[in-house]
Design an enzyme around this catalytic site. Sequence first.
Site, PDB file in Angstrom:
ATOM      1  N   TYR A  22      52.954  39.266  38.797  1.00  0.00           N
ATOM      2  CA  TYR A  22      53.117  38.995  40.232  1.00  0.00           C
ATOM      3  C   TYR A  22      54.291  38.083  40.579  1.00  0.00           C
ATOM      4  CZ  TYR A  22      48.395  40.888  39.907  1.00  0.00           C
ATOM      5  OH  TYR A  22      47.312  41.680  39.627  1.00  0.00           O
ATOM      6  N   ASN A  74      47.858  44.909  51.231  1.00  0.00           N
ATOM      7  CA  ASN A  74      47.641  44.741  49.804  1.00  0.00           C
ATOM      8  C   ASN A  74      46.213  44.230  49.694  1.00  0.00           C
ATOM      9  OD1 ASN A  74      47.470  44.155  47.129  1.00  0.00           O
ATOM     10  ND2 ASN A  74      49.313  42.892  47.023  1.00  0.00           N
ATOM     11  N   HIS A  80      40.442  48.845  44.493  1.00  0.00           N
ATOM     12  CA  HIS A  80      39.799  49.665  43.466  1.00  0.00           C
ATOM     13  C   HIS A  80      38.276  49.671  43.581  1.00  0.00           C
ATOM     14  CE1 HIS A  80      43.817  48.990  42.010  1.00  0.00           C
ATOM     15  NE2 HIS A  80      43.585  47.710  41.795  1.00  0.00           N
ATOM     16  N   ASP A  87      36.520  52.172  54.843  1.00  0.00           N
ATOM     17  CA  ASP A  87      35.891  52.660  56.071  1.00  0.00           C
ATOM     18  C   ASP A  87      36.432  51.929  57.296  1.00  0.00           C
ATOM     19  OD1 ASP A  87      34.405  54.496  54.685  1.00  0.00           O
ATOM     20  OD2 ASP A  87      32.490  53.454  54.873  1.00  0.00           O
ATOM     21  N   HIS A 100      51.432  47.082  46.652  1.00  0.00           N
ATOM     22  CA  HIS A 100      51.033  46.215  45.535  1.00  0.00           C
ATOM     23  C   HIS A 100      52.282  45.622  44.928  1.00  0.00           C
ATOM     24  CE1 HIS A 100      46.969  47.751  45.682  1.00  0.00           C
ATOM     25  NE2 HIS A 100      47.499  48.950  45.837  1.00  0.00           N
ATOM     26  N   MET A 101      52.186  44.379  44.514  1.00  0.00           N
ATOM     27  CA  MET A 101      53.299  43.728  43.838  1.00  0.00           C
ATOM     28  C   MET A 101      53.579  44.427  42.496  1.00  0.00           C
ATOM     29  SD  MET A 101      54.253  40.748  45.423  1.00  0.00           S
ATOM     30  CE  MET A 101      54.158  39.143  44.627  1.00  0.00           C
ATOM     31  N   SER A 102      52.509  44.662  41.734  1.00  0.00           N
ATOM     32  CA  SER A 102      52.680  45.264  40.408  1.00  0.00           C
ATOM     33  C   SER A 102      52.572  46.786  40.507  1.00  0.00           C
ATOM     34  CB  SER A 102      51.600  44.718  39.458  1.00  0.00           C
ATOM     35  OG  SER A 102      50.314  45.099  39.912  1.00  0.00           O
ATOM     36  N   ARG A 111      42.745  50.289  37.562  1.00  0.00           N
ATOM     37  CA  ARG A 111      43.642  50.009  38.698  1.00  0.00           C
ATOM     38  C   ARG A 111      44.323  51.275  39.218  1.00  0.00           C
ATOM     39  NH1 ARG A 111      43.929  44.317  38.695  1.00  0.00           N
ATOM     40  NH2 ARG A 111      43.673  43.534  36.578  1.00  0.00           N
TER      41      ARG A 111
HETATM   42  C1  DQA Z   1      47.543  43.871  43.171  1.00  0.00           C
HETATM   43  C2  DQA Z   1      47.071  44.818  42.054  1.00  0.00           C
HETATM   44  C3  DQA Z   1      45.560  44.817  41.955  1.00  0.00           C
HETATM   45  O1  DQA Z   1      45.143  45.686  40.900  1.00  0.00           O
HETATM   46  C4  DQA Z   1      45.051  43.414  41.626  1.00  0.00           C
HETATM   47  O2  DQA Z   1      43.639  43.396  41.599  1.00  0.00           O
HETATM   48  C5  DQA Z   1      45.602  42.395  42.563  1.00  0.00           C
HETATM   49  C6  DQA Z   1      46.995  42.470  42.977  1.00  0.00           C
HETATM   50  C7  DQA Z   1      49.081  43.794  43.233  1.00  0.00           C
HETATM   51  O3  DQA Z   1      49.596  43.296  44.238  1.00  0.00           O
HETATM   52  O4  DQA Z   1      49.757  44.195  42.275  1.00  0.00           O
HETATM   53  O5  DQA Z   1      44.910  41.439  42.926  1.00  0.00           O
HETATM   54  O6  DQA Z   1      47.075  44.392  44.414  1.00  0.00           O
END
Ligand code: DQA
Length: 149
Positions: A22, A74, A80, A87, A100-102, A111
């Site tokens: 991150y 995010n 997940h 909903d 998502h950052m990653s 994930r």
């Molecule tokens: C995340 C990826 C998710 O799998 C993880 O649970 C996060 C951060 C991301 O920004 O990469 O908390 O959403």
Amino acid sequence: MKLLVLHGINLNMFGQRDPGHYGTATLADIDAALQALATELGAEVECFQSNHEGVMCERIHQAHRDGVRGVVINAGAWTHTSVAIRDALAILRCPIVEVHMSNVHAREPFRHHSYIADIARGQICGFGVDSYLLGLRAAASAAQADIKK
Ligand code: DQA
């Protein structure tokens, strides 16, 4: 044009959490970068974070009442796990961009599934803070296109 950026569970810990995935930017750094981009885009952006699923659902309900034009989310781990967040988002009529950052698809199999992806206009992941900035550009442009329809 009002846009909303939602940060889910544990994302207040950016900057102190798993920098390998991150980076070192804090949530405040991310929100400042989003506000700067919003000014450039001529949009109004509110950023909101919660670690409580019900509170996040209620913020999404409020977005519906407020007529928000686009949402960047995010959802963190809720991505997940949470049918409830999905909903709530599904109530919205505006474009939703999942970020998502990653790169969640290059990580653990749990994930790879997102409860949000199929109701979102699109998903951006793997670019760190730029995922949010690209997401905001995408939401602004989709919202503009929807206004013209
Ligand atoms: C995340 C990826 C998710 O799998 C993880 O649970 C996060 C951060 C991301 O920004 O990469 O908390 O959403």
